[in-house]
Motif scaffolding. Structure first.
Motif, PDB file in Angstrom:
ATOM      1  N   SER A   1       3.882   3.420-122.177  1.00 57.22           N
ATOM      2  CA  SER A   1       4.018   1.963-122.235  1.00 57.22           C
ATOM      3  C   SER A   1       2.939   1.392-123.148  1.00 57.22           C
ATOM      4  O   SER A   1       2.012   2.087-123.547  1.00 57.22           O
TER       5      SER A   1
ATOM      6  N   GLU B   1       3.650  -4.764-122.569  1.00 58.64           N
ATOM      7  CA  GLU B   1       4.658  -3.906-121.947  1.00 58.64           C
ATOM      8  C   GLU B   1       3.956  -2.954-120.983  1.00 58.64           C
ATOM      9  O   GLU B   1       3.477  -1.895-121.365  1.00 58.64           O
TER      10      GLU B   1
ATOM     11  N   ASN C   1       7.510  -2.598-116.803  1.00 61.36           N
ATOM     12  CA  ASN C   1       8.454  -3.195-117.755  1.00 61.36           C
ATOM     13  C   ASN C   1       9.160  -2.101-118.548  1.00 61.36           C
ATOM     14  O   ASN C   1      10.363  -2.191-118.830  1.00 61.36           O
ATOM     15  N   TYR C   2       8.399  -1.098-118.921  1.00 61.77           N
ATOM     16  CA  TYR C   2       8.962   0.049-119.636  1.00 61.77           C
ATOM     17  C   TYR C   2       9.974   0.764-118.749  1.00 61.77           C
ATOM     18  O   TYR C   2      11.050   1.163-119.209  1.00 61.77           O
TER      19      TYR C   2
ATOM     20  N   ASP D   1      11.837  -0.597-116.499  1.00 60.71           N
ATOM     21  CA  ASP D   1      13.051  -1.414-116.532  1.00 60.71           C
ATOM     22  C   ASP D   1      13.937  -1.043-117.716  1.00 60.71           C
ATOM     23  O   ASP D   1      15.152  -0.888-117.585  1.00 60.71           O
ATOM     24  N   LYS D   2      13.310  -0.893-118.902  1.00 53.38           N
ATOM     25  CA  LYS D   2      14.074  -0.522-120.105  1.00 53.38           C
ATOM     26  C   LYS D   2      14.663   0.872-119.971  1.00 53.38           C
ATOM     27  O   LYS D   2      15.817   1.109-120.352  1.00 53.38           O
TER      28      LYS D   2
ATOM     29  N   ALA E   1      18.663   1.930-119.926  1.00 51.10           N
ATOM     30  CA  ALA E   1      19.212   2.945-120.838  1.00 51.10           C
ATOM     31  C   ALA E   1      19.914   4.060-120.052  1.00 51.10           C
ATOM     32  O   ALA E   1      20.975   4.544-120.471  1.00 51.10           O
TER      33      ALA E   1
END
Length: 149
Positions: free
Chosen positions: A126, A132, A136-137, A139-140, A144
């Motif tokens: 991150s 970030e 938050n990372y 979440d991404k 994906a």
């Protein structure tokens, strides 16, 4: 992969404790996963998918055997608080690169390694200096994983 919200919340609690190297909270969060074998299995599967997604993103694809060796030693050194050996970290990383379940002699140590490796990868990949944070990372990464199938 469809991510169950209840399982995701439990996994996030385990990862948060691991990122903060809080052994007591980590143990409690892992214990909460053991309420049912179904939840535990889903949590490990999700965490292995997170490991794979972050590992492949960081290395722009499949990491080399040398990179896996180096990363295993580094994670073991950084995560001494959890007692994750380089061999257990290597088993997790090798499994996700091969798309197979990890082969770890000590099942409890292996489960610890699955979560601690994911927490380490998320925290180191991150970019908190850019706003970030690891969560938050995550979440991404989870978005994906769900988008991929």
């Amino acid at each position: 992969m469809r991510i169950d919200e209840q399982v995701e919340a439990l996994v996030r609690a385990v990862l948060d404790a691991a990122v903060h190297r809080d052994a007591a909270r980590f143990d409690s969060a892992v214990d909460a996963l053991g309420a049912s074998q179904e939840v535990l299995t889903a949590a490990v599967e999700l965490t292995l998918a997170v490991n794979a997604a972050v590992l492949f993103e960081v290395h722009d694809g499949l990491p080399s055997a040398h990179q896996v060796d180096e990363l295993s030693r580094s994670i073991s050194h950084q995560e001494q608080w959890a007692g994750v050996s380089a061999q257990d970290a290597h088993a997790v990383l090798s499994a996700v690169t091969a798309g197979t379940p990890p082969r770890i002699e000590n099942a409890a140590g292996g489960m610890t390694a699955v979560f601690v490796v994911a927490a380490n990868l998320l925290a180191t990949a991150s970019r908190p200096d850019e706003g970030e944070w690891w969560f938050n990372y995550l979440d991404k990464v989870e978005a994906a994983i769900e988008a991929a199938g």
